[in-house]
Design an enzyme around this catalytic site. Structure first.
Site, PDB file in Angstrom:
ATOM      1  N   HIS A  18       0.830  -1.208   0.000  1.00  0.00           N
ATOM      2  CA  HIS A  18       0.000   0.000   0.000  1.00  0.00           C
ATOM      3  C   HIS A  18       0.862   1.255   0.000  1.00  0.00           C
ATOM      4  O   HIS A  18       0.523   2.259  -0.609  1.00  0.00           O
ATOM      5  CB  HIS A  18      -0.919   0.007   1.225  1.00  0.00           C
ATOM      6  CG  HIS A  18      -1.716  -1.247   1.345  1.00  0.00           C
ATOM      7  ND1 HIS A  18      -2.006  -1.870   2.526  1.00  0.00           N
ATOM      8  CD2 HIS A  18      -2.249  -2.048   0.378  1.00  0.00           C
ATOM      9  CE1 HIS A  18      -2.697  -2.959   2.298  1.00  0.00           C
ATOM     10  NE2 HIS A  18      -2.846  -3.102   1.007  1.00  0.00           N
ATOM     11  N   ASP A 113      -5.355   6.566   0.551  1.00  0.00           N
ATOM     12  CA  ASP A 113      -5.363   5.321  -0.223  1.00  0.00           C
ATOM     13  C   ASP A 113      -6.595   4.495   0.116  1.00  0.00           C
ATOM     14  O   ASP A 113      -7.387   4.835   1.016  1.00  0.00           O
ATOM     15  CB  ASP A 113      -4.043   4.553  -0.068  1.00  0.00           C
ATOM     16  CG  ASP A 113      -4.001   3.639   1.150  1.00  0.00           C
ATOM     17  OD1 ASP A 113      -4.963   3.598   1.939  1.00  0.00           O
ATOM     18  OD2 ASP A 113      -2.974   2.959   1.320  1.00  0.00           O
TER      19      ASP A 113
END
Ligand code: UDP
Length: 491
Positions: A18, A113
């Site tokens: 991520h 995100d």
């Protein structure tokens, strides 16, 4: 404020998979769009070291690590990875809020995100524009957001369905490609997934790491299909293909053994085999893959890992740590000796970017993680799609069926063992047959379209400019609004 340079804060959830896409986005914004970027990275110990090295490597972005708190009291051994991530981010929200308020220069906007969508409330409190970053395909973004409709209208488990899920205007999602969090409606991760899709639609815009020419139909549907727009609402910004650059040494001293080996192989003759940062195969599948590679009589580089017979949620192989350099005892007897002339076996981990950028590599047998996919396509490398977990089955279907840059096995690898005969056939198809040539031509077109999309005046470049314009417009419309939260923290 004082400076006219836009200041963007990016928020990343824990995990290298991520963090890296967020850093790549940050580098891109700073380097190509003259934006001041601060990355707030929710970190566990694994990422801390990586962040230190990133900060040293002349990075144009500032990084503020936000240590992930201890969530052990909120989870147990049954808590799925997806749920754990969402809980970790939820618990970190107060620290994120504090870090943002404490910055010397207040960010003008927040981009979060995929797992950090609950930080929307922080941007609201700060009175700044907010965007979400979907680091994979537009197709999975469409499923995320439209899923709230399936949740209300479809009964029973999704994997038991015979009919595909029909997202208006998009390619249908076959039951066997359903993403992991949707496999069990009674599990908390199912609810987390539905909520995440709903949260996406509340942002001022959604950035997607794709480009117009790769997913024209899905992007058109996300923007124009009335039924889909009724749910999605949020403006869509395709800004890809963003990926890491190769930062190793390609020539002279310090050139790795693997590159030296690749130098001795003919152009586009080697299959690279790897399953991402945490993928693993069962013992039976590892042996079948070894036999399939050997029987294909093609050249290969294989990042092998000890087999692991866990379920799809155990995507991180517990035996990944270490690797003592001894010949792996889980490969068929004599495999290494018999394939010595054509194969290069690396245990645990290889520098994927240095391999994929080498001209001798002609194919990539991959788990279809989106980073690996982009790294493959942007280096003109066609794929054997071998999905394992998360959204990889959808990626594999899109690459093989819609885009035409991959071959894939008839069976889903996590459901049934892919047999050596099929592996041999797929490898030969990609590296030897006419069908493989057609796929390679297609990949070259896709790569070229990605390059054009990112260049000045290209679709993704323009989309990023639109986004920055939108941020400016929203900033000006919120300027002067009182910000009670900020004054509470700073007074
Ligand atoms: N990677 C690598 N060496 C390996 C395995 C993976 O450098 O042996 C890198 C790869 O280049 C990619 C990332 O790890 O950038 C994996 O990301 P992806 O989205 O493909 O899959 P994930 O690991 O998130 O499942």
């Amino acid at each position: 404020m004082g400076s006219s340079q836009l200041h963007v804060a990016l928020l990343s959830s824990p995990g290298m998979g991520h963090l890296i896409p967020v850093l790549v986005l940050g580098d891109h914004l700073a380097t190509h769009h003259n934006v001041k970027v601060t990355v707030l990275a929710i970190t566990k110990s694994a990422e801390t070291q990586f962040l230190k090295s990133h900060q040293k490597s002349n990075s144009p972005i500032d990084i503020i690590p936000v240590p992930a708190g201890d969530v052990s009291g909120l989870i147990d051994e049954k808590t799925k990875v997806f749920t754990q991530l969402r809980i970790t981010v939820r618990e970190a929200l107060p620290s994120i809020r504090y870090s943002m308020a404490a910055m010397d220069r207040r960010p003008d906007t927040l981009i979060v995100d995929v797992f950090c969508t609950e930080a929307l409330s922080i941007a609201e409190e700060l009175g700044i524009p907010r965007y979400a970053y979907h680091p994979t395909t537009a197709w999975t973004a469409a499923l995320f957001m439209y899923f709230q409709v399936f949740d209300k209208t479809i009964e029973g488990e999704f994997v038991d369905r015979l009919e595909p899920l029909r997202i208006p205007g998009c390619m249908p999602v076959q039951p066997e490609d359903i993403v992991d969090p949707l496999l069990d409606r009674t599990d908390q991760q199912y609810r987390e997934y539905v909520n995440l899709g709903i949260e996406y639609t509340r942002f001022d815009g959604l950035l997607i790491n794709t480009w117009e020419e790769l997913e024209p139909n899905t992007l058109k549907a996300l923007r124009e299909n009335e039924e889909l727009r009724g749910i999605v609402k949020v403006p869509i910004y395709p800004i890809g293909p963003l990926k890491r650059n190769f930062e190793g040494k390609n020539e002279g001293e310090g050139r790795s053994d693997i590159l030296k080996w690749l130098d001795r192989q003919p152009v586009e003759s080697v299959l690279y085999v790897s399953f991402g940062s945490g993928g693993f195969l069962t013992a039976e599948q590892t042996a079948e893959l070894a036999w399939g590679l050997e029987n294909s009589q093609q050249r290969f580089v294989w990042v092998v890992r000890p087999p692991c017979d866990g379920g799809p949620d155990n995507s991180i192989n517990p035996k990944l740590e270490g690797g003592d350099g001894a010949a792996p005892d889980y490969l068929p007897e004599g495999f290494l000796a018999r394939t010595r002339d054509v194969g290069f076996v690396v245990q645990m981990w290889a520098n994927q970017m240095e391999i994929l950028t080498h001209p001798s590599v002609g194919g990539f047998l991959s788990h279809c993680g989106w980073n690996s996919t982009l790294e493959s396509l942007t280096n003109n490398v066609p794929m054997v799609a071998w999905p394992l977990y998360a959204e990889q089955k959808m990626n594999a279907t899109m690459l093989a069926k819609e885009v035409g840059v991959a071959v894939r096995p008839a069976v889903t690898p996590t459901v049934k063992v892919v047999r050596r005969e099929e592996i041999e056939r797929m490898v030969r198809t990609l590296l030897q047959h006419n069908e493989g040539k057609g796929i390679r031509e297609k990949v070259k077109k896709v790569k070229a379209s990605g390059d054009i999309a990112l260049s000045k005046g290209g679709s993704s470049y323009n989309s990023m400019c639109e986004l920055l314009k939108d941020i400016h417009t929203r900033m000006h419309s919120t300027l002067g609004n009182p910000n009670p939260f900020l004054s509470q923290i700073t007074n």
